[in-house]
Write a protein that holds these residues in place. Sequence first.
Motif, PDB file in Angstrom:
ATOM      1  N   ILE A  72      75.499  28.567  62.919  1.00 39.70           N
ATOM      2  CA  ILE A  72      75.033  27.478  63.794  1.00 39.70           C
ATOM      3  C   ILE A  72      75.105  26.138  63.054  1.00 39.70           C
ATOM      4  O   ILE A  72      75.528  25.126  63.608  1.00 39.70           O
ATOM      5  CB  ILE A  72      73.585  27.760  64.277  1.00 39.70           C
ATOM      6  CG1 ILE A  72      73.585  28.936  65.259  1.00 39.70           C
ATOM      7  CG2 ILE A  72      72.957  26.516  64.916  1.00 39.70           C
ATOM      8  CD1 ILE A  72      72.199  29.429  65.651  1.00 39.70           C
ATOM      9  N   ALA A  73      74.723  26.145  61.780  1.00 39.27           N
ATOM     10  CA  ALA A  73      74.678  24.895  61.008  1.00 39.27           C
ATOM     11  C   ALA A  73      76.031  24.512  60.421  1.00 39.27           C
ATOM     12  O   ALA A  73      76.136  23.505  59.726  1.00 39.27           O
ATOM     13  CB  ALA A  73      73.639  25.021  59.899  1.00 39.27           C
ATOM     14  N   GLY A  74      77.051  25.309  60.670  1.00 38.80           N
ATOM     15  CA  GLY A  74      78.385  24.973  60.170  1.00 38.80           C
ATOM     16  C   GLY A  74      78.571  25.235  58.684  1.00 38.80           C
ATOM     17  O   GLY A  74      79.494  24.724  58.061  1.00 38.80           O
ATOM     18  N   ILE A  75      77.690  26.063  58.113  1.00 38.70           N
ATOM     19  CA  ILE A  75      77.807  26.409  56.687  1.00 38.70           C
ATOM     20  C   ILE A  75      78.781  27.576  56.527  1.00 38.70           C
ATOM     21  O   ILE A  75      79.480  27.689  55.525  1.00 38.70           O
ATOM     22  CB  ILE A  75      76.415  26.772  56.125  1.00 38.70           C
ATOM     23  CG1 ILE A  75      75.531  25.523  56.109  1.00 38.70           C
ATOM     24  CG2 ILE A  75      76.500  27.394  54.737  1.00 38.70           C
ATOM     25  CD1 ILE A  75      74.076  25.813  55.869  1.00 38.70           C
ATOM     26  N   LEU A  76      78.820  28.448  57.533  1.00 40.39           N
ATOM     27  CA  LEU A  76      79.733  29.597  57.548  1.00 40.39           C
ATOM     28  C   LEU A  76      80.590  29.510  58.799  1.00 40.39           C
ATOM     29  O   LEU A  76      80.095  29.086  59.846  1.00 40.39           O
ATOM     30  CB  LEU A  76      78.927  30.892  57.682  1.00 40.39           C
ATOM     31  CG  LEU A  76      78.512  31.714  56.489  1.00 40.39           C
ATOM     32  CD1 LEU A  76      77.825  32.981  57.000  1.00 40.39           C
ATOM     33  CD2 LEU A  76      79.685  32.072  55.609  1.00 40.39           C
ATOM     34  N   ASP A  77      81.837  29.944  58.699  1.00 37.48           N
ATOM     35  CA  ASP A  77      82.697  30.035  59.885  1.00 37.48           C
ATOM     36  C   ASP A  77      82.633  31.436  60.458  1.00 37.48           C
ATOM     37  O   ASP A  77      82.769  32.421  59.709  1.00 37.48           O
ATOM     38  CB  ASP A  77      84.152  29.722  59.511  1.00 37.48           C
ATOM     39  CG  ASP A  77      84.353  28.248  59.203  1.00 37.48           C
ATOM     40  OD1 ASP A  77      83.444  27.447  59.532  1.00 37.48           O
ATOM     41  OD2 ASP A  77      85.389  27.913  58.621  1.00 37.48           O
ATOM     42  N   GLN A  78      82.443  31.535  61.758  1.00 37.03           N
ATOM     43  CA  GLN A  78      82.448  32.852  62.402  1.00 37.03           C
ATOM     44  C   GLN A  78      83.877  33.394  62.496  1.00 37.03           C
ATOM     45  O   GLN A  78      84.834  32.622  62.408  1.00 37.03           O
ATOM     46  CB  GLN A  78      81.803  32.780  63.797  1.00 37.03           C
ATOM     47  CG  GLN A  78      82.566  32.006  64.847  1.00 37.03           C
ATOM     48  CD  GLN A  78      82.165  30.535  64.896  1.00 37.03           C
ATOM     49  OE1 GLN A  78      81.888  29.920  63.882  1.00 37.03           O
ATOM     50  NE2 GLN A  78      82.190  29.969  66.089  1.00 37.03           N
ATOM     51  N   TYR A 101      79.421  15.209  60.115  1.00 34.74           N
ATOM     52  CA  TYR A 101      78.578  15.596  61.255  1.00 34.74           C
ATOM     53  C   TYR A 101      77.321  16.300  60.767  1.00 34.74           C
ATOM     54  O   TYR A 101      76.206  15.995  61.195  1.00 34.74           O
ATOM     55  CB  TYR A 101      79.359  16.497  62.230  1.00 34.74           C
ATOM     56  CG  TYR A 101      78.527  16.822  63.450  1.00 34.74           C
ATOM     57  CD1 TYR A 101      78.467  15.923  64.527  1.00 34.74           C
ATOM     58  CD2 TYR A 101      77.757  17.976  63.515  1.00 34.74           C
ATOM     59  CE1 TYR A 101      77.666  16.188  65.630  1.00 34.74           C
ATOM     60  CE2 TYR A 101      76.951  18.240  64.614  1.00 34.74           C
ATOM     61  CZ  TYR A 101      76.920  17.343  65.663  1.00 34.74           C
ATOM     62  OH  TYR A 101      76.110  17.605  66.757  1.00 34.74           O
ATOM     63  N   ARG A 102      77.513  17.236  59.857  1.00 40.46           N
ATOM     64  CA  ARG A 102      76.358  17.988  59.338  1.00 40.46           C
ATOM     65  C   ARG A 102      75.396  17.068  58.615  1.00 40.46           C
ATOM     66  O   ARG A 102      74.180  17.166  58.776  1.00 40.46           O
ATOM     67  CB  ARG A 102      76.835  19.099  58.394  1.00 40.46           C
ATOM     68  CG  ARG A 102      77.357  20.310  59.152  1.00 40.46           C
ATOM     69  CD  ARG A 102      77.747  21.415  58.202  1.00 40.46           C
ATOM     70  NE  ARG A 102      76.825  21.517  57.090  1.00 40.46           N
ATOM     71  CZ  ARG A 102      77.121  22.019  55.903  1.00 40.46           C
ATOM     72  NH1 ARG A 102      78.326  22.457  55.659  1.00 40.46           N
ATOM     73  NH2 ARG A 102      76.225  22.086  54.964  1.00 40.46           N
ATOM     74  N   ALA A 103      75.936  16.165  57.796  1.00 36.59           N
ATOM     75  CA  ALA A 103      75.071  15.276  57.009  1.00 36.59           C
ATOM     76  C   ALA A 103      74.212  14.404  57.915  1.00 36.59           C
ATOM     77  O   ALA A 103      73.064  14.095  57.595  1.00 36.59           O
ATOM     78  CB  ALA A 103      75.926  14.404  56.093  1.00 36.59           C
ATOM     79  N   ARG A 104      74.749  14.012  59.058  1.00 35.98           N
ATOM     80  CA  ARG A 104      73.993  13.120  59.952  1.00 35.98           C
ATOM     81  C   ARG A 104      73.076  13.873  60.891  1.00 35.98           C
ATOM     82  O   ARG A 104      72.009  13.371  61.249  1.00 35.98           O
ATOM     83  CB  ARG A 104      74.974  12.311  60.816  1.00 35.98           C
ATOM     84  CG  ARG A 104      75.714  11.299  59.996  1.00 35.98           C
ATOM     85  CD  ARG A 104      76.246  10.168  60.846  1.00 35.98           C
ATOM     86  NE  ARG A 104      76.895   9.211  59.960  1.00 35.98           N
ATOM     87  CZ  ARG A 104      77.992   8.561  60.254  1.00 35.98           C
ATOM     88  NH1 ARG A 104      78.565   8.742  61.414  1.00 35.98           N
ATOM     89  NH2 ARG A 104      78.518   7.724  59.389  1.00 35.98           N
ATOM     90  N   ASN A 105      73.506  15.044  61.334  1.00 34.20           N
ATOM     91  CA  ASN A 105      72.846  15.665  62.490  1.00 34.20           C
ATOM     92  C   ASN A 105      72.084  16.947  62.213  1.00 34.20           C
ATOM     93  O   ASN A 105      71.372  17.422  63.084  1.00 34.20           O
ATOM     94  CB  ASN A 105      73.898  15.965  63.570  1.00 34.20           C
ATOM     95  CG  ASN A 105      74.527  14.693  64.095  1.00 34.20           C
ATOM     96  OD1 ASN A 105      73.876  13.929  64.786  1.00 34.20           O
ATOM     97  ND2 ASN A 105      75.775  14.456  63.716  1.00 34.20           N
TER      98      ASN A 105
END
Length: 252
Positions: A72-78, A101-105
């Motif tokens: 969900i957080a974009g740390i791992l790719d499904q 995107y992750r850094a901001r949101n």
Amino acid sequence: MSNQTEPAVNVGNAATNAAELAVKCSGVAKGYGVDDSKIMALRGVDLEVNKGELFMLVGPSGCGKTTLISVIAGILDQDAGSCRVYEHDLLHMAGHEKVRYRARNIGFVFQAYNLLPALTAAENAAMPLIINGVKRKEAVKRASEILAEVGIGDRTNALPAQLSGGQQQRVAIARALVHNPRLIVCDEPTSALDHETGARVMELLKRVALDHQRTLVIVTHDARIFSFADRIARMDDGRIEQVVNSPAQLEH
Ligand SMILES: Nc1ncnc2c1ncn2[C@@H]1O[C@H](COP(=O)(O)OP(=O)(O)OP(=O)(O)O)[C@@H](O)[C@H]1O
Ligand SMILES: [Mg+2]
């Protein structure tokens, strides 16, 4: 474990309008390893989290909770399926775009805290602001205010090694909140906290959701904090088995 990706059970009060959703996962599958040694950590997860919701995820050790929130957080790719955060598909973003995107949101509290050992508590908590271009002095000031809110305002200059586990955990929580992200994902945020401190942290997280319309997805084993949830999803063996509005409805 097999490679099945059957649709998951999904009940509860999920929004029907995509624009009201902070998170929408459809058929998310994720495995680790290859061939015979492959472990399917997620076997087709369907999940909807509303904007401004405090959503909890519970389930036995190894059922896939950390894997799911990492996707969900974009740390791992499904491996399969889609996951959208505020209608953005992180899997298909270019690397630099995804990092930005992750850094901001997104704010993330790791199960093992992941603090940088050479930085003080305030510098660790300030890191998302610094990454987003806020001047160091201002970032550390804002981080120190949140550290005070989580009850460690007197330890802002300590290094992680000089802090107790529960204090380190609160630095990790402050770091996830400091940049006021739209989505805050927490992996066992109260595991090292006593009842009173855990309740104080949860009250802060609940306030963040209510006052700022932020969305929280919180993995927990801690039944003492279930009452803070708007909804709770129960995971087992890589799937969402149940989504309920109240802890009393949880099947064990
Ligand atoms: N990097 C990895 N390499 C191989 N297998 C992994 C890896 N990370 C997790 N797994 C496996 O995937 C499954 C799901 O793990 P995950 O960490 O998502 O579980 P969890 O529900 O968060 O458990 P816990 O409550 O103990 O933190 C487990 O069987 C685990 O052993
Ligand atoms: Mg975990």
